[in-house]
Write an enzyme that holds these catalytic residues in place. Structure first.
Site, short mmCIF file in Angstrom:
data_model
loop_
_atom_site.label_atom_id
_atom_site.label_comp_id
_atom_site.label_asym_id
_atom_site.label_seq_id
_atom_site.Cartn_x
_atom_site.Cartn_y
_atom_site.Cartn_z
N ASP A 28 0.85 -1.18 0.00
CA ASP A 28 0.00 0.00 0.00
C ASP A 28 0.89 1.24 0.00
OD1 ASP A 28 -2.26 1.52 -0.10
OD2 ASP A 28 -3.06 0.89 1.83
N GLN A 126 -12.04 6.42 -4.77
CA GLN A 126 -12.53 6.95 -3.49
C GLN A 126 -13.94 7.52 -3.71
OE1 GLN A 126 -11.45 6.54 -0.54
NE2 GLN A 126 -9.29 5.91 -0.78
N ASP A 203 -7.08 -7.72 0.31
CA ASP A 203 -6.01 -7.87 1.31
C ASP A 203 -6.67 -7.65 2.66
OD1 ASP A 203 -6.07 -4.77 0.87
OD2 ASP A 203 -5.06 -5.08 2.76
#
Lengths: 313, 313
Positions: A28, A126, A203
């Site tokens: 990340d 987002q 993840d």
């Protein structure tokens, strides 16, 4: 990035060599991690500054530095720098962070140019729980063009219902020829629900973090091995598991390891849980190929439910 | 005995089944463990009473119960109950504890009668740092007759010089057709010194406890992996080790695991240290068979010394 340091890892041959992990690796960018620092961070157009939890030093993380760090680490899939917003949040705040993340996405894409082939950069959608913002974010990201697309900013305080609604609508609009990655999710039930909505990648810390805390994921649902009634139970967690630890050790022994504070307990349950997750998604892939995913998901849920009612109520 | 409980382990098939350890297993009687409770124990002719560290309950451990517990656990080699005395101590106190241990030895021998073949009971030579008491203890134990004999009550506060003097003189008088076992010892140097004096068997927490604390035993001497100068060192601990963890991971990575508080660090160093100890004694056996033990021991010491001077001063 901070410990042991990206430049140091690079000098030692990169993360694959450092950890001796030959498989694919995703890292990340730090956007989500910085969010967890709350008041200790400051976001500007340029990037985000925060105090190191190790020595209190001020660290600046820009889109360019986030890409550089991930190149130094030698990751296979790098993520753009983004700004995550905890939910619930004002629409204006969500929109501001989403648009900033888009400008950062462009800068990350430029910074990534010249990376040797075989490495990928993903953009992160987002927009919080606002579907119009999500779609605006996705359109702009696909215009920039990434190797894959992630849904970020979920599992940050909203209900599972809201999460799955956003996932379903967003995934449906994502390019079908690129991996669709849902970040930071989740439980086995979350995975099946998200896969059913078109997600390819996940993840999550749950298999290992819950394992360290005594929670085992099994075909029969979650089992809290610290519960007293396991102390005399000679049965393994799952006699048909591919995982030797799930198949060969008694529940009584695993229970004892946790009660005695033996580090081996957390290790074994982490391994058991990783096997479980791997098998769950391997089964999912096979079911999708065979055209029977809905049956597979329904059957898994039925098994979890049966166990939960009889044993872990 | 206390957690998870000897009767519970027996009901679960014994320790070998419980832990899934198919190799030989030795268990201590509890004499040394009770000594570490200091003021919380009370020794009488009948046995020792102490408070459980788990629930504060008063527990009585007699010679008969010590044997019963070890039979319930299904151990391969059981130890008699003895009373250990911390050194330095008065001769009268050492003598009292030694003679009590002899009476307990007789009771353990009787209690062990009827144990199925393939299981052994060892007597424990006591007598502190007083060689006459040690020899009196040994004579009485051989008169009772055990499957093997241990030297107990050492590594409890005395110098290495005193320990080795007691070991040398006692081992020389021990039956040569029975295993000679030195309890609770020790460092690699202690092992070679004791083997040179006739000892066959050891038990010790050092390989794993020191491993958990960041100390690696290697052919080149002990290495404290937490030292800062390992942070950038790409070399493995020992490229020629049989142990994958010693051979394949860099010192920098192992250092990082400890600095970051990752449980994997303690696991890897424990494995590395157990390989080292196994190889050290395997080499010793081969050297003894080839008639060159003194050369083997001298060479090992030389290698440790070279490393310590150059790297870990």
């Amino acid at each position: 990035m901070l410990r042991p340091g990206a430049e140091r890892v690079a000098a030692l041959g990169g993360l694959h060599t450092f950890m001796r992990w030959p498989g694919p690796m995703i890292t990340d960018s730090g956007g989500f991690q910085v969010m967890s620092l709350a008041a200790l961070r400051k976001v500007t157009e340029q990037g985000v500054t925060f105090r190191s939890h190790l020595d209190g030093a001020t660290v600046e993380l820009t889109p360019e530095r986030a890409v550089e760090v991930q190149r130094l680490l030698g990751t296979d899939i790098a993520m753009q720098l983004d700004e995550c917003v905890r939910l619930p949040a004002d629409r204006a705040e969500i929109e501001r962070a989403m648009k900033l993340s888009l400008r950062w996405a462009e800068r990350c894409k430029r910074a990534f140019e010249g990376t040797p082939p075989g490495h990928a950069l993903f953009g992160i959608v987002q927009g919080g729980d606002d579907q119009r913002l999500r779609e605006e974010s996705l359109r702009a990201l696909t215009a920039i063009s990434f190797d894959g697309y992630a849904i970020g900013g979920l599992a940050v305080g909203e209900s599972q219902e809201v999460m799955l609604e956003v996932v379903g609508k967003t995934a449906a609009a994502m390019p079908s020829d690129r991996p669709r990655y849902l970040m930071g999710v989740g439980t086995p039930a979350d995975l099946l629900a998200a896969i059913g909505r078109g997600i390819d990648m996940f993840d999550c810390v749950l298999p290992t973090r819950n394992g360290r805390h005594g929670l085992a994921f099994t075909r029969f649902g979650p089992i809290n091995i610290k519960n007293a009634h396991h102390a005399d139970d000679p049965r393994p967690l799952d006699p048909e598991s591919r995982c030797p630890a799930a198949r060969d050790f008694s529940r009584a022994y695993l229970h004892h390891l946790f009660k005695a504070g033996e580090a081996l307990g957390g290790t074994l349950l982490s391994v058991i849980n990783l096997f479980y997750y791997q098998d769950l998604v391997a089964g999912t892939r096979a079911a999708i190929a065979a055209g029977c995913f809905a049956d597979y998901a329904a059957q898994a849920k039925e098994q979890w439910q049966a166990k939960r009612d009889s044993d872990e109520s």
